[in-house]
Design a protein around this motif. Structure first.
Motif, mmCIF file in Angstrom:
data_model
loop_
_atom_site.group_PDB
_atom_site.id
_atom_site.type_symbol
_atom_site.label_atom_id
_atom_site.label_comp_id
_atom_site.label_asym_id
_atom_site.label_seq_id
_atom_site.Cartn_x
_atom_site.Cartn_y
_atom_site.Cartn_z
ATOM 1 N N ALA A 141 1.767 61.987 -10.520
ATOM 2 C CA ALA A 141 1.048 60.723 -10.694
ATOM 3 C C ALA A 141 0.727 60.124 -9.328
ATOM 4 N N ASP A 142 -0.551 59.929 -9.050
ATOM 5 C CA ASP A 142 -0.997 59.377 -7.770
ATOM 6 C C ASP A 142 -1.436 57.933 -7.983
ATOM 7 N N GLU A 143 -0.603 56.991 -7.569
ATOM 8 C CA GLU A 143 -0.851 55.557 -7.748
ATOM 9 C C GLU A 143 -1.259 55.248 -9.200
ATOM 10 N N PRO A 144 -0.435 55.631 -10.170
ATOM 11 C CA PRO A 144 -0.834 55.463 -11.579
ATOM 12 C C PRO A 144 -1.019 54.024 -12.013
ATOM 13 N N THR A 145 -0.454 53.077 -11.253
ATOM 14 C CA THR A 145 -0.609 51.657 -11.603
ATOM 15 C C THR A 145 -1.471 50.910 -10.582
ATOM 16 N N GLY A 146 -2.046 51.641 -9.631
ATOM 17 C CA GLY A 146 -2.741 51.004 -8.507
ATOM 18 C C GLY A 146 -3.942 50.168 -8.890
ATOM 19 N N ALA A 147 -4.621 50.528 -9.984
ATOM 20 C CA ALA A 147 -5.828 49.802 -10.379
ATOM 21 C C ALA A 147 -5.564 48.804 -11.506
ATOM 22 N N LEU A 148 -4.279 48.570 -11.811
ATOM 23 C CA LEU A 148 -3.930 47.752 -12.968
ATOM 24 C C LEU A 148 -3.321 46.417 -12.558
ATOM 25 N N ASN A 149 -3.467 45.413 -13.431
ATOM 26 C CA ASN A 149 -2.761 44.153 -13.182
ATOM 27 C C ASN A 149 -1.279 44.355 -13.490
ATOM 28 N N GLN A 150 -0.475 43.362 -13.180
ATOM 29 C CA GLN A 150 0.973 43.531 -13.284
ATOM 30 C C GLN A 150 1.423 43.834 -14.699
ATOM 31 N N SER A 151 0.851 43.152 -15.683
ATOM 32 C CA SER A 151 1.244 43.367 -17.072
ATOM 33 C C SER A 151 0.923 44.796 -17.516
ATOM 34 N N ALA A 152 -0.286 45.264 -17.204
ATOM 35 C CA ALA A 152 -0.684 46.621 -17.588
ATOM 36 C C ALA A 152 0.142 47.653 -16.830
ATOM 37 N N ALA A 153 0.440 47.366 -15.563
ATOM 38 C CA ALA A 153 1.256 48.286 -14.760
ATOM 39 C C ALA A 153 2.645 48.442 -15.364
ATOM 40 N N GLU A 154 3.214 47.342 -15.816
ATOM 41 C CA GLU A 154 4.545 47.404 -16.439
ATOM 42 C C GLU A 154 4.508 48.228 -17.722
ATOM 43 N N GLU A 155 3.434 48.086 -18.494
ATOM 44 C CA GLU A 155 3.290 48.866 -19.729
ATOM 45 C C GLU A 155 3.227 50.365 -19.419
ATOM 46 N N VAL A 156 2.414 50.712 -18.424
ATOM 47 C CA VAL A 156 2.245 52.125 -18.066
ATOM 48 C C VAL A 156 3.548 52.709 -17.536
ATOM 49 N N MET A 157 4.245 51.960 -16.697
ATOM 50 C CA MET A 157 5.511 52.463 -16.166
ATOM 51 C C MET A 157 6.560 52.592 -17.258
ATOM 52 N N ALA A 158 6.523 51.723 -18.224
ATOM 53 C CA ALA A 158 7.458 51.839 -19.350
ATOM 54 C C ALA A 158 7.237 53.155 -20.080
ATOM 55 N N GLU A 159 5.974 53.556 -20.219
ATOM 56 C CA GLU A 159 5.674 54.815 -20.896
ATOM 57 C C GLU A 159 6.079 56.013 -20.041
ATOM 58 N N LEU A 160 5.839 55.934 -18.735
ATOM 59 C CA LEU A 160 6.226 57.043 -17.855
ATOM 60 C C LEU A 160 7.742 57.219 -17.813
ATOM 61 N N THR A 161 8.469 56.114 -17.750
ATOM 62 C CA THR A 161 9.929 56.228 -17.722
ATOM 63 C C THR A 161 10.465 56.723 -19.056
ATOM 64 N N LYS A 162 9.794 56.371 -20.149
ATOM 65 C CA LYS A 162 10.201 56.884 -21.462
ATOM 66 C C LYS A 162 10.027 58.402 -21.510
#
Length: 246
Positions: A165-186
């Protein structure tokens, strides 16, 4: 744990200089460092998207760096997954068909999985990522966080051993970034190894280890105990980054 990825003396032009590290199966590792330090170059060379000048990369018992371009493409398709800051979805396809693309390509000409089976798997992944209702929508009709979760679904269609994953949350706002990271950690907790590049200490704090890359060298490494609460992990990461000169 068993060793999944072995990188030995990896060098690339004037960007990477003798990089060596090991990742165990099921690990989640972040690469941090200032702009121009070689983070994305490292990711591309380790994953076989680019060819280093010297050194070796092994995915279990397969030496990635010795493969032909066609063999590396096959390896990436079947044993690796990719999530990027730029999401690279096809504008003429709906979300479900975008997710299906790599799996259909991987099974082209085979008697194995039919498209209906693959579609069922894609829908199962979409449900897991809480985007089931989006399957018929175009990529312009969903939010950035939803689109990135669709990209994660796409990356998981062929059951990869490791996700890059290359900056998978780089283009997202904080709320969306947290959602995406929650899925990656899952996904990571379920057994998929993740090697990600990030500039975000909050993202990095959710990993098992962090490498600090500077001028093409790994200048530091931090191990994190994921049983410690998120705030203390993030504070520890920020303190360490300060010591590294971040």
């Amino acid at each position: 744990m068993d060793t999944l990825l072995t990188v030995t003396n990896l060098s690339k032009e004037k960007i990477l200089h003798g990089i060596s590290f090991i990742m165990e199966q099921g690990e989640m590792v972040a690469v941090m460092g200032p702009s121009g330090s070689g983070k994305s170059t490292l990711l591309y060379n380790v994953s076989g998207m680019d060819q280093p000048d010297s050194g070796a990369v092994w995915l279990k018992d397969t030496e990635v760096t010795s493969l032909s371009e066609d063999e590396k493409a096959e390896l990436r398709l079947n044993r690796m997954g990719f999530v990027f800051q730029q999401m690279n979805m096809m504008a003429n396809l709906n979300i479900l068909d975008n997710i299906l693309l790599p799996a259909i390509h991987a099974n082209k000409g085979k008697d194995g999985k039919k498209k209906a089976q693959l579609a069922a798997k894609a829908k199962k992944l979409m449900k897991k990522m809480s985007i089931s209702e989006l399957e018929k929508r175009k990529i312009t009709e969903v939010s950035g966080g939803q689109l990135q979760r669709a990209c994660i679904c796409r990356s998981m269609m062929n059951d990869p051993e490791i996700l890059f994953a290359d900056e998978p949350t780089g283009a997202l706002n904080q709320s969306a970034a947290e959602e995406v990271m929650a899925e990656l950690t899952k996904l990571n907790r379920e057994g998929t190894a993740v090697l990600l590049v990030t500039h975000d200490s909050r993202v990095a704090s959710q990993c098992n280890r962090i490498f600090y890359l500077l001028d093409g060298h790994i200048r530091g490494e931090l191990s994190l105990n994921q049983t410690i609460d998120a705030k203390h992990r993030e504070d520890k990461v920020n303190q360490w980054l300060g010591e590294m000169g971040w």
